[in-house]
Design a protein around this motif. Structure first.
Motif: not given
Length: 477
Positions: A308-309, A357-363, A468-477
Motif C-alpha cells: 500500500v502506498m 491492485r493499487l491502494r494509495i493513501v494521501l496525506y 478501516l486501518p486494518r483493512k486499508i493498510y493490509g493489516m488484517e490477520k
C-alpha cells in the motif's frame, strides 16, 4: 489533577452523552499503528527505557521545537549536535528545564498526550511544573526501572495489535529479523508477516539525488541486492528485490515523503536523470523531477507486489537552517507549505488510479485541500483514500476540520482511519484515545442533528478506530 472523563466531548449535555456512549464502543479496541517512526531496536532489544528526559524530551521534536521557539537552545535540551559540540547530558537538568517551560504547551495536543501518558501509563497525577519537576523525575525513573515498564510489556499493556516502523531500503532490517525469532506468551511472533512489529518501505533517501550521500546509498543498494545499480533498470530491479525483503519482514506498506505530490510517467526521462545524477551532473530541475518519476515507478511496483502506498508530501524540510546545520535532520526545523494534488497526481492516476491492485493513501499538511482535492480524489478513484490529519494537523481542531471537510464528499469509508505517526512510543495510546474522542464528538453531533442514527454512528466509530486501518493498510490477520 486528573483527566476529565468527558474531555474533548461537546459542551451540550445531550450531545455529550451521545459522544460518551460512542467513545465507550471504541475505548477498549486494540490499537493499530500502521505508520510511525518508533525505532524497532526498542522492541527487539527490550531494554529498560533511558531516563525520563531522554524518553520524553530529547527525541520529541513536537516538544523541542516549542522550546526552541521560546529561546531554549537544542544543546540545553540534550539534542546531539552534528559536529559533536557538547550538549547537556544530565537528564535531571534537562527535565527541570522542560518542567519550567511546561506551561507553554497549555491547550496544545502535546500537553493532552503527555498528561494522559503521565497519568494513565505512569500513575502520576500532579501538575508538572518547576515545583514538581524532581518528584516527577524520581517517580518516572522508578517506574522505568521496573520490568512492567519495558517496551514489550508496555506494548501488550497498550493493547497494541500491530506497530509499523519505517526503514530505508538500505537499512539492514536486523531488528526485524531478531523480532521474527521471538514469540509472545500466546505464540504470536513479534516480527515478520502477521507479526506484532512490521517494517515499512521508505525510499526517500534513494530518490532524492541532491540528498547528501545519494550516490553511495545507490551503490549500497546494489551490494545488498546483487543488482547492478549503475543502470536505471538495475536500480529499479534492486528496489523491487529490496521490497521483497521488506515484505518478508512483515511490510504491508511503502511510505513516500516527497516534497510535492508531483508525478511523471516517462521512464526514458527518468533513466536520463538517473545517469546524470550518478555523474554528478543533475540540475535542480532534475532533482525535483526524479522523485515525481519514481512515484509512478513505485505505483507500478505496488501493482505487482501489493504494498500500500502512503504519500506524505508538503513539508519544506530543514527550513530552519540554523537547526539543520547545528543538529541535523528531523529535529523540528520543517515547515508546511501549500500542496497541489489534482494535477500533480494525474499521471499516476491515469496509469493506475482505477487498478484493483493499487491502494494509495494521501496525506496533507495543507488543510485547504481537504475538501477541494483530497476528498474528491478519494471519492473519485477506487485506488485513493484520504489519510488522517498528520503532523501539524494531528490536533483536536485539525481532526474535527478534517471530518467536516471530507466526509460529505468522500464519506467515511474512503478515509483510512487514524495513524499516530510518532517516535514517542509511550504516547501511542494517548494519541489514539484523542482521535477516538474527537471522532466520537463529531459523530455525536450528526446523531444529535438527526443526520444518522446512533447505531450507524457506533458502527462508523468502530470502523474508523479499528476496522478501516486494518483493512486499508493490509493489516488484517
Amino acid at each position: 489533577m486528573s483527566l476529565h472523563p468527558d474531555r474533548l466531548f461537546p459542551a451540550d449535555e445531550r450531545t455529550r452523552a451521545i459522544a460518551r456512549e460512542l467513545h465507550g464502543r471504541t475505548a477498549g479496541l486494540p490499537l493499530v499503528s500502521p505508520h510511525g517512526h518508533v525505532d524497532p531496536r526498542l522492541i527487539a532489544e527490550d531494554r529498560p527505557f533511558p531516563d525520563p528526559a531522554r524518553l520524553f524530551v530529547v527525541p520529541d521534536h513536537y516538544l523541542t521545537r516549542m522550546l526552541y521557539s521560546q529561546g531554549v537552545t537544542p544543546d540545553e535540551l540534550g539534542v546531539p549536535s552534528v559536529d559533536g559540540t557538547p550538549s547537556e547530558v544530565d537528564g535531571r537538568v534537562i527535565w527541570r528545564r522542560f518542567a519550567e517551560h511546561y506551561r507553554l504547551f497549555r491547550g496544545t495536543p502535546s500537553k493532552l498526550w503527555l498528561d494522559y501518558t503521565f497519568q494513565e501509563v505512569f500513575g502520576i497525577y500532579k501538575e508538572l511544573g518547576p515545583d514538581t519537576a524532581d518528584e516527577y523525575y524520581d517517580h518516572l525513573s522508578a517506574r522505568l526501572a521496573e520490568p512492567a515498564f519495558r517496551p514489550r510489556a508496555l506494548f501488550d499493556r497498550f493493547n497494541l495489535e500491530v506497530l509499523a516502523t519505517t526503514e530505508s531500503p538500505v537499512d539492514s532490517l536486523e531488528s526485524h529479523a531478531a523480532l521474527a525469532e521471538v514469540q509472545d506468551a500466546n505464540g504470536r511472533r513479534w516480527g515478520g508477516p502477521g507479526g506484532k512489529v512490521v517494517t515499512t518501505f521508505r525510499p526517500d533517501n534513494l530518490i532524492e539525488p541532491d540528498w547528501p550521500g545519494w550516490k553511495e546509498r545507490v551503490e549500497e543498494l546494489g551490494r545488498l541486492t546483487g543488482e547492478d545499480t549503475s543502470t536505471f533498470d538495475g536500480f529499479l530491479a534492486a528496489l523491487r528485490k529490496r521490497r521483497q525483503d521488506f515484505i518478508a519482514a512483515g511490510a504491508t506498506c511503502s511510505d513516500h515523503g516527497n516534497a510535492t505530490a508531483q508525478t511523471a510517467d516517462d521512464p526514458a526521462e527518468a533513466a536520463a536523470i538517473f545517469h546524470r545524477a550518478l555523474k554528478g551532473e543533475a540540475s535542480e530541475a532534475d532533482a525535483r523531477a526524479f522523485p515525481a518519476h519514481m512515484l509512478v515507478e513505485f505505483a507500478r511496483m505496488s501493482v505487482d507486489d501489493g504494498l500500500v502506498m502512503q504519500l506524505h508530501p508538503g513539508s519544506v524540510r530543514n527550513h530552519n537552517e540554523w537547526l539543520h546545520e547545528g543538529w541535523g535532520r528531523d529535529v523540528g526545523g520543517d515547515i508546511p507549505r501549500a500542496t497541489e494534488y489534482t494535477r500533480a497526481l494525474k499521471p499516476l492516476l491515469d496509469a493506475f488510479g482505477n487498478h484493483p491492485r493499487l491502494r494509495i493513501v494521501l496525506y496533507t499538511l495543507d488543510e485547504t485541500v481537504f475538501s477541494r482535492e483530497i476528498a474528491p480524489l478519494a471519492g473519485g478513484y477506487s485506488a485513493v483514500f484520504a489519510g488522517a490529519p498528520w503532523w501539524f494537523l494531528d490536533s483536536p481542531e485539525g481532526m474535527r476540520r478534517f471530518r467536516e471537510a471530507v466526509h460529505e464528499t468522500a464519506g467515511f469509508y474512503n478515509t483510512a482511519g487514524f495513524v499516530d505517526d510518532t517516535r514517542a512510543f509511550c504516547s501511542i495510546p494517548a494519541r489514539h484515545d484523542l482521535a477516538r474522542r474527537v471522532d466520537a464528538a463529531f459523530l455525536a453531533r450528526l446523531v444529535a442533528e438527526h443526520r444518522m442514527t446512533e447505531n450507524e454512528a457506533a458502527e462508523i466509530a468502530v470502523d474508523l478506530a479499528y476496522t478501516l486501518p486494518r483493512k486499508i493498510y493490509g493489516m488484517e490477520k
